[in-house]
Design a protein around this motif. Structure first.
Motif, PDB file in Angstrom:
ATOM      1  N   ALA A 316      82.787  55.168  74.130  1.00  0.00           N
ATOM      2  CA  ALA A 316      83.816  54.120  74.230  1.00  0.00           C
ATOM      3  C   ALA A 316      85.012  54.641  75.039  1.00  0.00           C
ATOM      4  CB  ALA A 316      84.247  53.687  72.836  1.00  0.00           C
ATOM      5  N   PRO A 317      85.664  53.813  75.894  1.00  0.00           N
ATOM      6  CA  PRO A 317      86.816  54.245  76.719  1.00  0.00           C
ATOM      7  C   PRO A 317      88.119  54.293  75.917  1.00  0.00           C
ATOM      8  CG  PRO A 317      86.248  51.966  77.187  1.00  0.00           C
ATOM      9  CD  PRO A 317      85.211  52.473  76.243  1.00  0.00           C
ATOM     10  N   VAL A 318      88.119  53.909  74.698  1.00  0.00           N
ATOM     11  CA  VAL A 318      89.306  53.946  73.833  1.00  0.00           C
ATOM     12  C   VAL A 318      89.040  54.915  72.698  1.00  0.00           C
ATOM     13  CG1 VAL A 318      90.057  51.609  74.397  1.00  0.00           C
ATOM     14  CG2 VAL A 318      88.457  51.985  72.513  1.00  0.00           C
ATOM     15  N   ALA A 319      90.116  55.320  72.044  1.00  0.00           N
ATOM     16  CA  ALA A 319      89.984  56.279  70.940  1.00  0.00           C
ATOM     17  C   ALA A 319      89.583  55.551  69.666  1.00  0.00           C
ATOM     18  CB  ALA A 319      91.302  57.025  70.746  1.00  0.00           C
ATOM     19  N   TYR A 320      88.513  56.069  69.036  1.00  0.00           N
ATOM     20  CA  TYR A 320      88.042  55.523  67.764  1.00  0.00           C
ATOM     21  C   TYR A 320      87.975  56.645  66.740  1.00  0.00           C
ATOM     22  CZ  TYR A 320      86.609  51.014  69.681  1.00  0.00           C
ATOM     23  OH  TYR A 320      86.600  49.765  70.241  1.00  0.00           O
ATOM     24  N   MET A 321      88.288  56.271  65.502  1.00  0.00           N
ATOM     25  CA  MET A 321      88.100  57.222  64.407  1.00  0.00           C
ATOM     26  C   MET A 321      87.492  56.473  63.218  1.00  0.00           C
ATOM     27  SD  MET A 321      91.788  57.968  62.637  1.00  0.00           S
ATOM     28  CE  MET A 321      92.400  58.809  64.095  1.00  0.00           C
ATOM     29  N   SER A 322      86.838  57.228  62.391  1.00  0.00           N
ATOM     30  CA  SER A 322      86.217  56.683  61.195  1.00  0.00           C
ATOM     31  C   SER A 322      86.935  57.271  59.985  1.00  0.00           C
ATOM     32  CB  SER A 322      84.740  57.051  61.151  1.00  0.00           C
ATOM     33  OG  SER A 322      84.174  56.616  59.945  1.00  0.00           O
ATOM     34  N   LEU A 323      87.416  56.375  59.102  1.00  0.00           N
ATOM     35  CA  LEU A 323      88.178  56.778  57.929  1.00  0.00           C
ATOM     36  C   LEU A 323      87.448  56.380  56.657  1.00  0.00           C
ATOM     37  CD1 LEU A 323      91.713  55.535  59.080  1.00  0.00           C
ATOM     38  CD2 LEU A 323      90.783  57.842  59.286  1.00  0.00           C
ATOM     39  N   THR A 324      87.754  57.168  55.586  1.00  0.00           N
ATOM     40  CA  THR A 324      87.250  56.775  54.275  1.00  0.00           C
ATOM     41  C   THR A 324      88.218  55.794  53.652  1.00  0.00           C
ATOM     42  OG1 THR A 324      88.379  58.541  53.089  1.00  0.00           O
ATOM     43  CG2 THR A 324      86.210  59.061  54.006  1.00  0.00           C
ATOM     44  N   SER A 325      87.875  55.284  52.483  1.00  0.00           N
ATOM     45  CA  SER A 325      88.763  54.343  51.787  1.00  0.00           C
ATOM     46  C   SER A 325      90.070  55.009  51.360  1.00  0.00           C
ATOM     47  CB  SER A 325      88.040  53.765  50.562  1.00  0.00           C
ATOM     48  OG  SER A 325      87.676  54.811  49.690  1.00  0.00           O
ATOM     49  N   ASN A 326      90.064  56.347  51.277  1.00  0.00           N
ATOM     50  CA  ASN A 326      91.287  57.079  50.887  1.00  0.00           C
ATOM     51  C   ASN A 326      92.099  57.504  52.099  1.00  0.00           C
ATOM     52  OD1 ASN A 326      90.581  56.912  48.166  1.00  0.00           O
ATOM     53  ND2 ASN A 326      89.305  58.764  48.299  1.00  0.00           N
ATOM     54  N   GLY A 327      91.680  57.128  53.273  1.00  0.00           N
ATOM     55  CA  GLY A 327      92.425  57.475  54.493  1.00  0.00           C
ATOM     56  C   GLY A 327      92.067  58.799  55.088  1.00  0.00           C
ATOM     57  N   HIS A 328      91.017  59.430  54.596  1.00  0.00           N
ATOM     58  CA  HIS A 328      90.578  60.704  55.176  1.00  0.00           C
ATOM     59  C   HIS A 328      89.788  60.454  56.442  1.00  0.00           C
ATOM     60  CE1 HIS A 328      90.892  62.257  50.814  1.00  0.00           C
ATOM     61  NE2 HIS A 328      92.005  62.590  51.498  1.00  0.00           N
ATOM     62  N   ILE A 329      90.052  61.266  57.443  1.00  0.00           N
ATOM     63  CA  ILE A 329      89.352  61.132  58.713  1.00  0.00           C
ATOM     64  C   ILE A 329      87.955  61.737  58.562  1.00  0.00           C
ATOM     65  CG2 ILE A 329      89.305  61.786  61.150  1.00  0.00           C
ATOM     66  CD1 ILE A 329      92.370  61.896  61.049  1.00  0.00           C
ATOM     67  N   VAL A 330      86.973  60.940  58.920  1.00  0.00           N
ATOM     68  CA  VAL A 330      85.591  61.403  58.844  1.00  0.00           C
ATOM     69  C   VAL A 330      85.106  61.825  60.224  1.00  0.00           C
ATOM     70  CG1 VAL A 330      83.211  60.753  58.299  1.00  0.00           C
ATOM     71  CG2 VAL A 330      85.083  59.910  56.892  1.00  0.00           C
ATOM     72  N   GLU A 331      85.453  61.048  61.210  1.00  0.00           N
ATOM     73  CA  GLU A 331      84.904  61.317  62.551  1.00  0.00           C
ATOM     74  C   GLU A 331      85.814  60.671  63.597  1.00  0.00           C
ATOM     75  OE1 GLU A 331      80.503  61.233  64.677  1.00  0.00           O
ATOM     76  OE2 GLU A 331      80.946  59.867  63.007  1.00  0.00           O
ATOM     77  N   ILE A 332      85.905  61.333  64.733  1.00  0.00           N
ATOM     78  CA  ILE A 332      86.645  60.773  65.877  1.00  0.00           C
ATOM     79  C   ILE A 332      85.764  60.900  67.097  1.00  0.00           C
ATOM     80  CG2 ILE A 332      88.931  61.283  64.908  1.00  0.00           C
ATOM     81  CD1 ILE A 332      89.021  63.727  66.773  1.00  0.00           C
TER      82      ILE A 332
END
Length: 342
Positions: A316-332
């Motif tokens: 993807a040409p934009v920045a994406y991140m994956s968060l848990t329900s508690n706001g922890h970053i899982v993946e970028i």
């Protein structure tokens, strides 16, 4: 780690499904065979019993007629011993025939030679017939003398014409304190009279054919003297009690025994149910294979979907991140790495 390939797994499940389907088919077929055989034996027993009952009624009539013949000869014997015969033969003979419905004639044979016959009309040729010199009738006549009992001979071809069963009772008298053979008291029952008494003509209307046979006293072979000449199974033959003779009466349905015909529809239905049971067993045994195949298919689709998502996520040409329900970053994705510099 050793894994079973899909093709080998399919072959294994296919073999198992065929074995289970085959076992279901043969198990149901075995049950059908046992039940069919049981039904067949019950129906066959019922058919045999019905035929036996029909034949037993005829047997009873035959024995009744022959028993009357014994009574008639014993009556003649008694009158001879009392000295009333042969002087009053016609009078006594007429009374005996009047009281015995199925008797056609009575005779007296002093010394074994027929001298008196009632009724004389149509029976006159029998006068003078020497029983003890007849090559055909001597054997059974001598048998009667030796046994001192009534013996039924025949059916015989009579001297006066026609066929009849002849009952001869040896008569013994006492003279000067000594017993000696006097001759025979004889009763004649024409074959037609005997068959009419047994009502064999009614059997056909009831759907049955019959054979009436006897064991020849000299040859000891069975000879059929009335009824059908076709082959009859002797397993259900009824023995007719004849004084010093063996008669057999066999009764069979004109259209044959129908036990097999009656059971056949059930056998066909059982075979069809067995076939359906085998197919159902085969289909049921294949369900784990179909379920396993479906799981593998859905897993492959999920993996493919995940790989497509990951490819889109990374490119993807934009920045994406994956968060848990508690706001922890899982993946970028890589764009975030580029913006953050690490």
């Amino acid at each position: 780690m050793f894994t079973i390939s899909p093709s080998h797994r399919s072959i294994r499940f296919m073999r198992q499904s065929i074995i289970i389907g085959g076992m279901a088919f043969f198990l149901l077929l075995a049950v059908t065979a046992v039940v069919s055989y049981r039904m067949w034996t019950l129906i066959q027993h019922e058919e045999y019993q019905t035929a036996y009952n029909v034949g037993d009624a005829a047997r009873h009539q035959l024995e009744l007629v022959l028993s009357n013949g014994l009574s008639a000869t014993q009556t003649l014997e008694l009158f001879v011993q009392q000295g009333n015969l042969p002087a009053d033969f016609n009078s006594i003979g007429s009374k005996i025939l009047a009281s015995h419905k199925y008797m056609d004639a009575v005779e007296l044979a002093p010394g074994g030679i027929v001298r008196f016959v009632y009724p004389l009309q149509e029976n006159e040729p029998a006068i003078g017939f020497n029983i003890l010199e007849s090559t055909v009738q001597r054997h059974e006549a001598m048998k009667a003398i030796e046994a001192r009992e009534l013996v039924f001979a025949g059916p015989l071809h009579l001297v006066q014409g026609g066929f009849a069963v002849v009952g001869r009772h040896p008569v013994f008298i006492t003279e000067n304190g000594k017993e000696k053979f006097w001759g025979f008291s004889i009763v004649i029952i024409k074959l037609k009279t005997l068959l009419d008494a047994a009502r064999f003509d009614e059997l056909e209307s009831k759907g049955y054919a019959y054979q009436l046979s006897r064991i020849h006293p000299e040859t000891h072979f069975e000879e059929i003297f009335s009824g059908s000449n076709s082959f009859f199974p002797k397993t259900n033959a009824i023995e007719v009690q004849v004084p010093n003779a063996v008669w057999k009466l066999s009764i069979v349905p004109i259209n044959g025994w129908r036990a097999t015909e009656k059971v056949l529809p059930f056998i066909l239905l059982g075979f069809l149910v067995s076939l359906l049971g085998g197919v159902f067993g085969w289909f049921w045994a294949r369900q784990p294979l179909k379920l396993q195949t479906l799981v593998e298919q859905k897993t492959a689709e999920l993996q493919e979907s995940e790989e497509r998502f990951r490819a889109l996520f990374e490119s993807a040409p934009v920045a994406y991140m994956s968060l848990t329900s508690n706001g922890h970053i899982v993946e970028i994705n890589s764009e975030w790495e580029h913006l953050l510099g690490y």
